[in-house]
Design an enzyme around this catalytic site. Structure first.
Site, PDB file in Angstrom:
ATOM      1  N   HIS A  39      62.552 117.743  13.316  1.00 33.68           N
ATOM      2  CA  HIS A  39      62.828 117.885  11.876  1.00 33.68           C
ATOM      3  C   HIS A  39      62.124 119.057  11.206  1.00 33.68           C
ATOM      4  O   HIS A  39      62.308 119.302  10.029  1.00 33.68           O
ATOM      5  CB  HIS A  39      62.470 116.589  11.122  1.00 33.68           C
ATOM      6  CG  HIS A  39      60.992 116.326  11.067  1.00 33.68           C
ATOM      7  ND1 HIS A  39      60.306 115.790  12.116  1.00 33.68           N
ATOM      8  CD2 HIS A  39      60.080 116.536  10.097  1.00 33.68           C
ATOM      9  CE1 HIS A  39      59.030 115.659  11.803  1.00 33.68           C
ATOM     10  NE2 HIS A  39      58.866 116.122  10.573  1.00 33.68           N
TER      11      HIS A  39
HETATM   12  N1  UDP Z   1      58.934 107.472  13.156  1.00 36.70           N
HETATM   13  C1  UDP Z   1      59.673 106.321  12.924  1.00 36.70           C
HETATM   14  N2  UDP Z   1      61.020 106.344  13.177  1.00 36.70           N
HETATM   15  C2  UDP Z   1      61.660 107.429  13.682  1.00 36.70           C
HETATM   16  C3  UDP Z   1      60.909 108.606  13.927  1.00 36.70           C
HETATM   17  C4  UDP Z   1      59.541 108.600  13.648  1.00 36.70           C
HETATM   18  O1  UDP Z   1      59.125 105.310  12.505  1.00 36.70           O
HETATM   19  O2  UDP Z   1      62.878 107.379  13.893  1.00 36.70           O
HETATM   20  C5  UDP Z   1      57.488 107.459  12.825  1.00 36.70           C
HETATM   21  C6  UDP Z   1      56.553 107.910  13.919  1.00 36.70           C
HETATM   22  O3  UDP Z   1      56.230 106.851  14.791  1.00 36.70           O
HETATM   23  C7  UDP Z   1      55.342 108.355  13.107  1.00 36.70           C
HETATM   24  C8  UDP Z   1      55.966 108.925  11.867  1.00 36.70           C
HETATM   25  O4  UDP Z   1      57.280 108.395  11.797  1.00 36.70           O
HETATM   26  O5  UDP Z   1      54.543 107.237  12.772  1.00 36.70           O
HETATM   27  C9  UDP Z   1      56.005 110.436  11.959  1.00 36.70           C
HETATM   28  O6  UDP Z   1      56.786 110.956  10.960  1.00 36.70           O
HETATM   29  P1  UDP Z   1      57.511 112.360  11.038  1.00 36.70           P
HETATM   30  O7  UDP Z   1      57.749 112.734  12.444  1.00 36.70           O
HETATM   31  O8  UDP Z   1      58.673 112.266  10.102  1.00 36.70           O
HETATM   32  O9  UDP Z   1      56.481 113.343  10.326  1.00 36.70           O
HETATM   33  P2  UDP Z   1      55.284 114.247  10.840  1.00 36.70           P
HETATM   34  O10 UDP Z   1      54.331 113.371  11.579  1.00 36.70           O
HETATM   35  O11 UDP Z   1      55.869 115.330  11.670  1.00 36.70           O
HETATM   36  O12 UDP Z   1      54.673 114.797   9.592  1.00 36.70           O
END
Ligand code: UDP
Length: 385
Positions: free
Chosen positions: A224
């Site tokens: 993403h």
């Molecule tokens: N996550 C979730 N469902 C999904 C994809 C990710 O619950 O389909 C969770 C993942 O386990 C983690 C969090 O979302 O706890 C991470 O979010 P994201 O990847 O959107 O953001 P980033 O960490 O890159 O800021």
């Protein structure tokens, strides 16, 4: 702006000698919710603290927001700022609305987590209103200034009074930035607290079976980051890599709304469907964790997923040129591959033949980060009074 202040906790024990503190907690986007959940629980257990939970509305789809509140037992937000629009519009709206809220509520402290637009916007308001600010997950640096998150991290850290660090590299980054060491606390990771608190619940689900997958017989993809999904050339590279991996193992891809929109816009969805890749909706926290626990490996550009896989000792290939979470590479199960197809396929072979690194546990990722944070905040407040 939706306001529901009836359910936030107030101290009603007048006999208790306490230092009363009013704390605003801010959450706005998916990665924030697993981070605020354990801190809020810890604060709700204290009689001398009143909490106000603010949702900025940055993520508002039910599978990117509501499901996390339900599954992680986070109470309904007391205030929803209901912001919309692009990054600049969101920042402007949060600053305006959060400023009014802070003026009305006069909190003693605000807590922000991570590196999203909401984190930055609320930090700016607190600094200007002279509200003490705690930043959870401070000090992470990718040194890639094209990432909006890197800008959010730097500004938030500079404006914060209390900086809570998840890994030791964060301490060095903050010191280099000129942050005094007495503002910095190395406490471990609240996201790992949430993972530990929910792992049994996730184990009881059958998400992987319901998707007709076999235990360890599939890999997961999540993508993403703007640099990967907004640029059609990079997105096509990621799609090509995905298709190559799917020739070796079944791939499941819970698609982020931003990525889905771009795959549609650039006409790439069909290629994935033809390669028999399982495209599914973004999963709830527990469902995703269930899928992760039964997977062989993960390919991702997520920040949080790099850390969760390190905790779970699951191989993780990160489709970025750098990581702000170096502990996951140095100690954990992560490899930063960028969009280098050859490297990725070599790592996939290592994973499938059992020669990929096993990883170890980073220090203080033990489930007690939120307790350490709240204890530190209370102590600092006591010393200040
Ligand atoms: N996550 C979730 N469902 C999904 C994809 C990710 O619950 O389909 C969770 C993942 O386990 C983690 C969090 O979302 O706890 C991470 O979010 P994201 O990847 O959107 O953001 P980033 O960490 O890159 O800021």
């Amino acid at each position: 702006m939706f306001i529901n202040l009836s359910n936030h906790k107030k101290s009603n024990n007048i006999n208790e000698k306490v230092t009363f503190m009013k704390i605003i907690l801010v959450a706005g986007a998916r990665p924030n919710f697993p981070k605020i959940a354990p801190i809020l629980k810890e604060l709700e257990n204290k009689t001398d603290i009143e909490t106000i939970l603010v949702h900025t509305g940055q993520h508002y789809d039910s599978n990117m927001s509501d499901v996390f509140f339900k599954e992680l037992g986070i109470r309904e937000p007391d205030i929803n700022l209901g912001i919309r629009g692009n990054q600049a519009e969101q920042t402007a709206q949060i600053i305006e609305k959060f400023d009014k809220l802070v003026e009305e509520q006069k909190p003693d402290l605000a807590i922000v987590v991570g590196d999203v637009t909401s984190t930055l916007a609320c930090a700016i308001v607190c600094a200007k209103r002279k509200i003490k600010l705690a930043h959870i997950e401070a000090g992470l640096r990718s040194f890639n200034y094209e990432m909006p998150e890197e800008i959010n991290r730097i500004v938030t850290d500079v404006l914060s009074n209390y900086l809570f660090v998840t890994e030791e590299s964060g301490i060095q980054n903050l010191i280099r930035q000129g942050i005094p060491s007495n503002k910095i606390s190395f406490v471990g990771h609240v996201m790992i607290d949430t993972l530990i608190q929910n792992i049994e619940k996730a184990k009881n689900l059958q998400t992987w079976r319901e998707l007709n997958l076999t235990n360890q017989g599939y890999a997961i993809m999540t993508l993403h980051r703007p640099q990967n999904v907004d640029d059609s050339e990079n997105l096509q590279k990621a799609v090509d890599i995905t298709i190559e991996i799917s020739k070796k193992i079944q791939l499941v891809w819970p698609i982020h709304p931003r990525t889905k929109a771009n795959l549609e816009k650039f006409n790439m969805l069909k290629q994935l469907e033809e390669a028999n890749i399982k495209i599914i909706e973004p999963q709830g926290y527990l469902e995703f964790l269930n899928l992760v626990m039964h997977a062989k490996f993960i390919v991702t550009d997520s920040g949080g997923v790099q850390e969760e896989t390190t905790y779970l000792r699951l191989p993780c290939l990160t489709l970025r040129d750098e990581t702000e979470r170096p502990i996951t590479v140095d100690v954990g199960t992560n490899t930063v591959t960028g969009l280098n197809k050859r490297l990725i396929l070599a790592k996939v072979t290592e994973i499938l033949t059992g020669t990929y690194k096993k990883g170890a546990m980073p220090p203080l990722w033990d489930g007690f980060a939120s307790k350490r944070i709240v204890d530190t905040l209370l102590k600092k407040n006591e010393n200040a009074n």
